[in-house]
Design a protein around this motif. Sequence first.
Motif, mmCIF file in Angstrom:
data_model
loop_
_atom_site.group_PDB
_atom_site.id
_atom_site.type_symbol
_atom_site.label_atom_id
_atom_site.label_comp_id
_atom_site.label_asym_id
_atom_site.label_seq_id
_atom_site.Cartn_x
_atom_site.Cartn_y
_atom_site.Cartn_z
ATOM 1 N N ALA A 12 52.297 50.754 51.296
ATOM 2 C CA ALA A 12 52.363 52.040 50.602
ATOM 3 C C ALA A 12 51.117 52.235 49.776
ATOM 4 C CB ALA A 12 53.605 52.076 49.701
ATOM 5 N N PRO A 13 50.614 53.443 49.712
ATOM 6 C CA PRO A 13 49.444 53.700 48.888
ATOM 7 C C PRO A 13 49.719 53.317 47.447
ATOM 8 C CG PRO A 13 49.924 55.578 50.303
ATOM 9 C CD PRO A 13 51.073 54.645 50.412
ATOM 10 N N PRO A 14 48.775 52.672 46.750
ATOM 11 C CA PRO A 14 49.013 52.206 45.399
ATOM 12 C C PRO A 14 49.191 53.294 44.363
ATOM 13 C CG PRO A 14 47.232 50.977 46.416
ATOM 14 C CD PRO A 14 47.544 52.117 47.310
ATOM 15 N N GLY A 15 48.959 54.496 44.671
ATOM 16 C CA GLY A 15 49.183 55.531 43.668
ATOM 17 C C GLY A 15 48.436 56.803 43.980
ATOM 18 N N ARG A 16 49.088 57.925 43.770
ATOM 19 C CA ARG A 16 48.449 59.222 43.974
ATOM 20 C C ARG A 16 48.053 59.814 42.627
ATOM 21 N NH1 ARG A 16 51.704 62.680 48.557
ATOM 22 N NH2 ARG A 16 51.437 61.217 50.282
ATOM 23 N N ALA A 17 47.081 60.677 42.676
ATOM 24 C CA ALA A 17 46.677 61.352 41.454
ATOM 25 C C ALA A 17 47.859 62.157 40.918
ATOM 26 C CB ALA A 17 45.493 62.272 41.732
ATOM 27 N N ARG A 18 48.170 61.958 39.656
ATOM 28 C CA ARG A 18 49.316 62.649 39.085
ATOM 29 C C ARG A 18 48.888 64.019 38.568
ATOM 30 N NH1 ARG A 18 49.697 58.631 33.839
ATOM 31 N NH2 ARG A 18 47.767 59.256 32.851
ATOM 32 N N PRO A 19 49.778 64.995 38.578
ATOM 33 C CA PRO A 19 49.430 66.313 38.059
ATOM 34 C C PRO A 19 49.139 66.248 36.566
ATOM 35 C CG PRO A 19 51.784 66.167 38.506
ATOM 36 C CD PRO A 19 51.169 64.930 39.074
ATOM 37 N N GLN A 20 48.129 67.016 36.138
ATOM 38 C CA GLN A 20 47.722 67.007 34.746
ATOM 39 C C GLN A 20 48.604 67.951 33.929
ATOM 40 O OE1 GLN A 20 45.020 65.077 33.436
ATOM 41 N NE2 GLN A 20 45.340 64.103 35.417
ATOM 42 N N THR A 21 49.254 67.419 32.895
ATOM 43 C CA THR A 21 50.028 68.246 31.982
ATOM 44 C C THR A 21 49.152 68.636 30.793
ATOM 45 O OG1 THR A 21 50.821 66.357 30.691
ATOM 46 C CG2 THR A 21 52.088 66.947 32.654
ATOM 47 N N SER A 223 43.871 38.005 43.819
ATOM 48 C CA SER A 223 43.701 38.856 42.640
ATOM 49 C C SER A 223 43.590 40.329 43.031
ATOM 50 C CB SER A 223 42.446 38.433 41.886
ATOM 51 O OG SER A 223 42.291 39.216 40.723
ATOM 52 N N PRO A 224 44.420 41.191 42.404
ATOM 53 C CA PRO A 224 44.453 42.596 42.819
ATOM 54 C C PRO A 224 43.556 43.497 41.970
ATOM 55 C CG PRO A 224 46.296 42.153 41.370
ATOM 56 C CD PRO A 224 45.476 40.882 41.423
ATOM 57 N N LEU A 225 42.468 42.963 41.428
ATOM 58 C CA LEU A 225 41.691 43.735 40.475
ATOM 59 C C LEU A 225 41.036 44.958 41.108
ATOM 60 C CD1 LEU A 225 40.026 41.008 38.234
ATOM 61 C CD2 LEU A 225 42.127 42.292 37.882
ATOM 62 N N VAL A 226 40.512 44.815 42.331
ATOM 63 C CA VAL A 226 39.877 45.970 42.976
ATOM 64 C C VAL A 226 40.922 47.041 43.265
ATOM 65 C CG1 VAL A 226 38.582 46.758 44.976
ATOM 66 C CG2 VAL A 226 38.027 44.555 43.942
ATOM 67 N N ASN A 227 42.060 46.615 43.818
ATOM 68 C CA ASN A 227 43.147 47.570 44.065
ATOM 69 C C ASN A 227 43.593 48.233 42.769
ATOM 70 O OD1 ASN A 227 42.970 46.742 46.662
ATOM 71 N ND2 ASN A 227 45.089 46.068 46.861
ATOM 72 N N ALA A 228 43.647 47.435 41.689
ATOM 73 C CA ALA A 228 44.084 47.976 40.401
ATOM 74 C C ALA A 228 43.098 49.022 39.892
ATOM 75 C CB ALA A 228 44.226 46.846 39.382
ATOM 76 N N ALA A 229 41.798 48.765 40.045
ATOM 77 C CA ALA A 229 40.794 49.725 39.593
ATOM 78 C C ALA A 229 40.915 51.040 40.362
ATOM 79 C CB ALA A 229 39.397 49.139 39.750
ATOM 80 N N ILE A 230 41.105 50.952 41.673
ATOM 81 C CA ILE A 230 41.212 52.161 42.479
ATOM 82 C C ILE A 230 42.501 52.910 42.156
ATOM 83 C CG2 ILE A 230 41.413 53.020 44.849
ATOM 84 C CD1 ILE A 230 39.608 50.701 45.695
ATOM 85 N N THR A 231 43.572 52.168 41.944
ATOM 86 C CA THR A 231 44.836 52.792 41.562
ATOM 87 C C THR A 231 44.688 53.544 40.249
ATOM 88 O OG1 THR A 231 46.148 51.103 42.692
ATOM 89 C CG2 THR A 231 47.231 52.344 40.943
ATOM 90 N N ALA A 232 44.057 52.905 39.266
ATOM 91 C CA ALA A 232 43.847 53.563 37.971
ATOM 92 C C ALA A 232 42.968 54.794 38.119
ATOM 93 C CB ALA A 232 43.230 52.575 36.988
ATOM 94 N N HIS A 233 41.965 54.720 38.986
ATOM 95 C CA HIS A 233 41.116 55.879 39.255
ATOM 96 C C HIS A 233 41.944 57.036 39.780
ATOM 97 C CE1 HIS A 233 36.613 54.600 39.558
ATOM 98 N NE2 HIS A 233 36.881 55.208 38.434
#
Length: 465
Positions: A12-21, A223-233
């Motif tokens: 599953a994709p690690p995360g989609r951009a969330r809508p800005q409130t 270590s999931p650091l690269v995935n974590a950085a992209i997810t946070a992005h």
Amino acid sequence: MNRVGATATAPAPPGRARPQTRRDLLNRVNAVAVLLVVVDVAALGVATAALDRVWVGVVAGVLLGVRASCRLYRRRLWLSWLHELPRSVIATATAFALVTGVTLALGTPPETTVEVQWAIVNFTLWSEPARLFVFTFGRWARRRFHRCDRTVVVGAGKVGATLAGAMLQHPEFGLRPVGFVDPAPALDPAVLPAPLLPENLADAITRLRAGTVVLAFSHAADSPLVNAAITAHRLGCAIFVVPRMYELYQDGPDVERLRSYPLVRLSTAPTSRPSWWVKRAVDVVLAAVALVALAPVIALCALAVLLESGRPVIFRQVRVGMDDRTFVLYKLRSVRMTDEDDSQIRWSVVGDRRVGPVGRFLRRTSLDELPQLWNILKGDMSIVGPRPERPGFVREFSAVHDLYWARHRVPTGLTGLAQVHGLRGDTSIVDRSRYDNYYIANWSLWLDVRILLLTVGELLCRRNR
């Protein structure tokens, strides 16, 4: 080409951009950065009060432009006037030299040149004390009102725990730890200064409404650091990374300090920058102009397809775009129709017998891609970006190729960095993914211009660059 079997399943994709409130947007407004702009504008108003309006505009434009380009109005953790003073002085001195050069080039009377120079000196005398006050007030306000970004620390080890402890003890740095994410924590969760979160990073950011992610060291086997950085992005967070050998790490333009620890600030996601709006505006204008100008060419190509293999002349296919959303892509049909449509599962390669002379010409010249200008106008695609792929292949490639999923952080494109380096058709998926992720990490308007120039050169010279 690197392929896998049809039974492979993608993560599953690690995360989609969330809508800005509205709350998210307000939280992103950095009060210190805004105040620094305000005090500089006020200092300019006082310092240039005696100048002619034309010179007020010149001095203001050059001075503020240079200081902005030197990143004096950026978000920052460490509010230190002394630390910022050398950069501020260099920026003002550069503006002083530029304005002086303008006056000399225009043959301005010496007395006017002196007035302009004194205005910049007076600006410094007003601005620097005001900046000192802003930094002092900012530190006080962070401590007093706890105006800190909610922060998730990735890596529940000694470094991560020390950083989180420093955030709690020194709120003047503007970070407040709300939890740790680590699949293999090195420390007992009971001794951590913030809770060890049970969910993955994407869910933790969304649930806790975190605005910052700090990537410390993890002892996980993978270590999931690269995935974590992209997810946070993708979720719009500010990202700080503790570098390896941090004890020897020097300060630099993108290095913040949290007490004695250096934190490398990663650039924000391309789609969150103001320059991305410029990219979208250019896409719309160029696509509209190109559609009108190339309409006769598209019509002739469509007629050739009709005469060679009949209808339909426009080929429609589902592709995956930004944030894994699907859209219908349009092309001039270059493959003869068959009883069974296998385009979603079959990879079209050189020598395909279904491709006739007209189809080969359209593919060789890339004329079959011209209807995608309509996709660009609709907002499905951009002129420059990773090439869109079919859903089945996206699932297939994401299951076995690291970070293939990450290329969907930006809209797909008519041309891309991978394509101008010869990666079209039956070529390495790994190399394409690497180029696409490089493009996203280093995106700029100039990079888009470079890719467009290389695309034109490749089409005209018929060679890869």
